[in-house]
Design a protein around this motif. Sequence first.
Motif, PDB file in Angstrom:
ATOM      1  N   GLY A  21     -25.009 128.385  15.387  1.00  0.00           N
ATOM      2  CA  GLY A  21     -26.134 128.889  14.602  1.00  0.00           C
ATOM      3  C   GLY A  21     -26.805 127.846  13.739  1.00  0.00           C
ATOM      4  N   ARG A  22     -26.574 126.576  14.021  1.00  0.00           N
ATOM      5  CA  ARG A  22     -27.240 125.514  13.275  1.00  0.00           C
ATOM      6  C   ARG A  22     -28.569 125.188  13.948  1.00  0.00           C
ATOM      7  N   LEU A  23     -29.607 125.120  13.142  1.00  0.00           N
ATOM      8  CA  LEU A  23     -30.957 124.931  13.658  1.00  0.00           C
ATOM      9  C   LEU A  23     -31.424 123.508  13.449  1.00  0.00           C
ATOM     10  N   SER A  24     -32.075 122.971  14.470  1.00  0.00           N
ATOM     11  CA  SER A  24     -32.654 121.636  14.378  1.00  0.00           C
ATOM     12  C   SER A  24     -34.018 121.650  15.045  1.00  0.00           C
ATOM     13  N   GLY A  25     -34.982 121.027  14.397  1.00  0.00           N
ATOM     14  CA  GLY A  25     -36.329 120.967  14.939  1.00  0.00           C
ATOM     15  C   GLY A  25     -37.360 120.967  13.838  1.00  0.00           C
ATOM     16  N   ALA A  26     -38.624 121.105  14.224  1.00  0.00           N
ATOM     17  CA  ALA A  26     -39.708 121.036  13.241  1.00  0.00           C
ATOM     18  C   ALA A  26     -40.778 122.064  13.577  1.00  0.00           C
ATOM     19  N   VAL A  27     -41.432 122.538  12.535  1.00  0.00           N
ATOM     20  CA  VAL A  27     -42.561 123.462  12.668  1.00  0.00           C
ATOM     21  C   VAL A  27     -43.661 122.976  11.742  1.00  0.00           C
ATOM     22  N   THR A  28     -44.853 122.819  12.262  1.00  0.00           N
ATOM     23  CA  THR A  28     -45.955 122.311  11.454  1.00  0.00           C
ATOM     24  C   THR A  28     -46.846 123.439  10.951  1.00  0.00           C
ATOM     25  N   SER A  29     -47.540 123.159   9.852  1.00  0.00           N
ATOM     26  CA  SER A  29     -48.603 124.021   9.326  1.00  0.00           C
ATOM     27  C   SER A  29     -48.155 125.456   9.087  1.00  0.00           C
ATOM     28  N   VAL A  30     -47.068 125.605   8.343  1.00  0.00           N
ATOM     29  CA  VAL A  30     -46.557 126.929   7.980  1.00  0.00           C
ATOM     30  C   VAL A  30     -47.192 127.344   6.656  1.00  0.00           C
ATOM     31  N   ALA A  31     -47.847 128.496   6.634  1.00  0.00           N
ATOM     32  CA  ALA A  31     -48.532 128.957   5.424  1.00  0.00           C
ATOM     33  C   ALA A  31     -47.546 129.532   4.420  1.00  0.00           C
ATOM     34  N   ASP A  32     -47.753 129.237   3.156  1.00  0.00           N
ATOM     35  CA  ASP A  32     -46.979 129.766   2.026  1.00  0.00           C
ATOM     36  C   ASP A  32     -45.505 129.368   2.055  1.00  0.00           C
ATOM     37  N   ALA A  33     -45.180 128.311   2.784  1.00  0.00           N
ATOM     38  CA  ALA A  33     -43.781 127.880   2.855  1.00  0.00           C
ATOM     39  C   ALA A  33     -43.259 127.448   1.496  1.00  0.00           C
ATOM     40  N   ARG A  34     -44.157 126.980   0.630  1.00  0.00           N
ATOM     41  CA  ARG A  34     -43.725 126.442  -0.662  1.00  0.00           C
ATOM     42  C   ARG A  34     -43.183 127.510  -1.591  1.00  0.00           C
ATOM     43  N   VAL A  35     -43.540 128.773  -1.383  1.00  0.00           N
ATOM     44  CA  VAL A  35     -43.047 129.828  -2.275  1.00  0.00           C
ATOM     45  C   VAL A  35     -42.049 130.746  -1.574  1.00  0.00           C
ATOM     46  N   ALA A  36     -41.636 130.379  -0.374  1.00  0.00           N
ATOM     47  CA  ALA A  36     -40.703 131.226   0.376  1.00  0.00           C
ATOM     48  C   ALA A  36     -39.279 131.080  -0.160  1.00  0.00           C
ATOM     49  N   ASP A  37     -38.590 132.205  -0.222  1.00  0.00           N
ATOM     50  CA  ASP A  37     -37.166 132.192  -0.553  1.00  0.00           C
ATOM     51  C   ASP A  37     -36.320 132.050   0.705  1.00  0.00           C
ATOM     52  N   LEU A  38     -36.868 132.499   1.804  1.00  0.00           N
ATOM     53  CA  LEU A  38     -36.176 132.346   3.082  1.00  0.00           C
ATOM     54  C   LEU A  38     -37.199 132.278   4.206  1.00  0.00           C
ATOM     55  N   PHE A  39     -36.746 131.750   5.344  1.00  0.00           N
ATOM     56  CA  PHE A  39     -37.600 131.634   6.517  1.00  0.00           C
ATOM     57  C   PHE A  39     -36.993 132.442   7.664  1.00  0.00           C
ATOM     58  N   ILE A  40     -37.868 133.115   8.394  1.00  0.00           N
ATOM     59  CA  ILE A  40     -37.471 133.762   9.640  1.00  0.00           C
ATOM     60  C   ILE A  40     -37.918 132.832  10.752  1.00  0.00           C
ATOM     61  N   VAL A  41     -36.965 132.275  11.470  1.00  0.00           N
ATOM     62  CA  VAL A  41     -37.246 131.143  12.355  1.00  0.00           C
ATOM     63  C   VAL A  41     -37.068 131.541  13.823  1.00  0.00           C
ATOM     64  N   PRO A  42     -38.129 131.492  14.624  1.00  0.00           N
ATOM     65  CA  PRO A  42     -37.974 131.634  16.073  1.00  0.00           C
ATOM     66  C   PRO A  42     -37.349 130.351  16.624  1.00  0.00           C
ATOM     67  N   ALA A  43     -36.305 130.495  17.399  1.00  0.00           N
ATOM     68  CA  ALA A  43     -35.613 129.324  17.935  1.00  0.00           C
ATOM     69  C   ALA A  43     -35.142 129.599  19.353  1.00  0.00           C
ATOM     70  N   THR A  44     -34.866 128.550  20.060  1.00  0.00           N
ATOM     71  CA  THR A  44     -34.314 128.651  21.406  1.00  0.00           C
ATOM     72  C   THR A  44     -32.819 128.405  21.333  1.00  0.00           C
TER      73      THR A  44
END
Length: 388
Positions: free
Chosen positions: A162-185
């Motif tokens: 369950g460890r995630l590695s990778g990058a996502v660009t241009s995410v809106a409001d990421a600076r005030v997020a307490d958590l992220f819901i991440v689509p991953a393969t």
Amino acid sequence: MAAPSLLYSEVEDDLRASVRALLADRSPWNAVLARCETDQPYDTSVWKSLAADLGCAGLAIPEKAGGAGASWREAAVVAEEVGRAVTPVPFLTSSVIATAAVLALQESAQAAEIGDLLERLAAGRTAAVLAVPFSSAPDAAFSKALLSDAPFSNTVRADDAGRLSGAVTSVADARVADLFIVPATASAGPALFVVDADAAGVTLDAATSLDLTRPLADLTFTEATGRQLASNDAAMTALSRALSTGAAVLASEQLGIAEACLELSVSYLKTRYQFARPIGSYQALKHRAADLWASVAQARAVARYAAACVADDDPDAPVAVALAQAYCSGVAVRAAEECVQFHGGIGFTWEHPAHLYLKRAKSDSIALGTASRHRAALGRLVDLPAAT
């Protein structure tokens, strides 16, 4: 199925009045502009009042999960007012997009964690953000366009732990997020993970943002620990539902932008005098204002229909969403451009709010799929032949 009513209910009118009063008092445009000149554009106290005190964060969440038990129609009314005030709060990203993804997973194997997450979202204690580029269209869910489309490298992979590695660009409001819901393969296929924003291995870099009231950021995950919420069909359905719902409610935000720009323009046309008469009395400007009013009225109809369709899970929702984004994004941009033009020299200045609306409208026209992409989707949905 009977066609939904496009009229605002009494409850929606009351909700609008409460939200508008809050934002007018706590987040007027000059305060928004002042914060945009700092490195802290978000006003967390306004977000707390909107999300928790007024209960707007949990409008679409059922009462049994701690929410208000309303629907996306009511959420769309709030989005209108947020757009009208260009308020820098994560309502669209957290209370709509991320919440829609979590709601779609209520029957999943992780029901206990989903229930806890919904309660936190509904109470306004947690702001969640879906970790996808803000430009992702509903039909991009878990496709190559979302995961590895040039010029981006938006690929996140999960190992068996369950460890995630990778990058996502241009995410809106990421600076005030307490958590992220991440689509991953993952090894078994597509999956959705939840990752705490302050978890080890999560880094955030500010990205250049046209809209100063909704900053973008690039996310990097380096063996960040995630908790899997869903996989395969459930994950794909949740992501698609989140982006589609977000696009529907975004149309109402665009409607709010257009309404505010029209009101600013008409007010100025009535009060600005040249040659001893109001400039609004000149026929050319009257015609332009009248055309804009008609476009805003039409945008209201398609935005309301899209919100009603996603609220009722109507089979026509994909068509309604594509139509709303194909039309409303252009109306918002045109209204903002006309607002600048109508105001003449003052409309080009930093001290006037017109540029805030223009930047939000331009940014929104790319968000969750461009108008041309939605027109193409609409053509496929209604079986129109492709142009040759």
